[in-house]
Design a protein around this motif. Structure first.
Motif, short mmCIF file in Angstrom:
data_model
loop_
_atom_site.label_atom_id
_atom_site.label_comp_id
_atom_site.label_asym_id
_atom_site.label_seq_id
_atom_site.Cartn_x
_atom_site.Cartn_y
_atom_site.Cartn_z
N ALA A 72 -5.13 -9.23 -13.69
CA ALA A 72 -4.29 -8.53 -14.68
C ALA A 72 -4.49 -7.02 -14.65
O ALA A 72 -3.52 -6.26 -14.73
N THR A 73 -5.72 -6.57 -14.55
CA THR A 73 -5.99 -5.13 -14.58
C THR A 73 -5.39 -4.46 -13.34
O THR A 73 -4.78 -3.39 -13.45
N LEU A 74 -5.56 -5.07 -12.19
CA LEU A 74 -5.00 -4.53 -10.96
C LEU A 74 -3.48 -4.44 -11.07
O LEU A 74 -2.88 -3.39 -10.76
N ALA A 75 -2.83 -5.49 -11.52
CA ALA A 75 -1.37 -5.50 -11.66
C ALA A 75 -0.92 -4.42 -12.64
O ALA A 75 0.04 -3.68 -12.37
N ALA A 76 -1.60 -4.30 -13.76
CA ALA A 76 -1.23 -3.28 -14.77
C ALA A 76 -1.39 -1.87 -14.22
O ALA A 76 -0.55 -1.00 -14.47
N MET A 77 -2.45 -1.64 -13.47
CA MET A 77 -2.67 -0.31 -12.88
C MET A 77 -1.59 0.02 -11.85
O MET A 77 -1.14 1.17 -11.77
N LEU A 78 -1.18 -0.96 -11.07
CA LEU A 78 -0.11 -0.73 -10.11
C LEU A 78 1.19 -0.36 -10.81
O LEU A 78 1.87 0.58 -10.40
N VAL A 79 1.52 -1.09 -11.85
CA VAL A 79 2.74 -0.78 -12.62
C VAL A 79 2.64 0.64 -13.18
O VAL A 79 3.60 1.42 -13.08
N GLN A 80 1.50 0.98 -13.72
CA GLN A 80 1.31 2.32 -14.29
C GLN A 80 1.42 3.39 -13.21
O GLN A 80 2.11 4.39 -13.38
N CYS A 81 0.75 3.19 -12.09
CA CYS A 81 0.75 4.20 -11.02
C CYS A 81 2.10 4.36 -10.34
O CYS A 81 2.48 5.46 -9.96
N LEU A 82 2.82 3.25 -10.19
CA LEU A 82 4.09 3.29 -9.46
C LEU A 82 5.29 3.51 -10.36
O LEU A 82 6.39 3.73 -9.88
#
Length: 105
Positions: free
Chosen positions: A38-48
């Motif tokens: 979940a954290t990895l997915a959320a960070m990707l959404v935030q970064c991209l």
């Protein structure tokens, strides 16, 4: 020997079906990522910038990953390389990342 006739309408229809199946698989894979990492997915959404870009990014074969996709890295137990790439992306302005993403995909 019989000559095979290819109808471009059939080709276009099959390509549309494959594209829809690919899009569905990409969405389902990201849903699993959101559940398991979940954290990895959320960070990707935030970064991209949005979820759809993150969905595509995870599937894209990237030179930073030796031509592999981020899913391949996870499968090989190399999730840290994805976090390293996220850290690099975080240092780059969003507009620059978006322009690069448009050109690469």
């Amino acid at each position: 020997m019989r000559k095979v006739t290819i109808r471009f309408q059939d080709v276009a229809s099959e390509l549309a079906q494959l594209s829809a199946q690919r899009d569905d698989l990409m969405e389902r894979a990201f849903g699993v990522l959101e559940q398991r990492h979940a954290t990895l997915a959320a960070m990707l959404v935030q970064c991209l910038g949005d979820r759809q870009r993150a969905v595509r990014w995870m599937c894209r074969h990237q030179s930073a990953f030796g031509g592999r996709s981020a899913y391949e890295l996870i499968a090989d137990g190399e999730e840290d390389a994805i976090w390293d790439e996220i850290a690099l992306m975080s240092e780059t302005p969003l507009a620059t990342r978006l322009n690069s993403a448009r050109m690469a995909y």
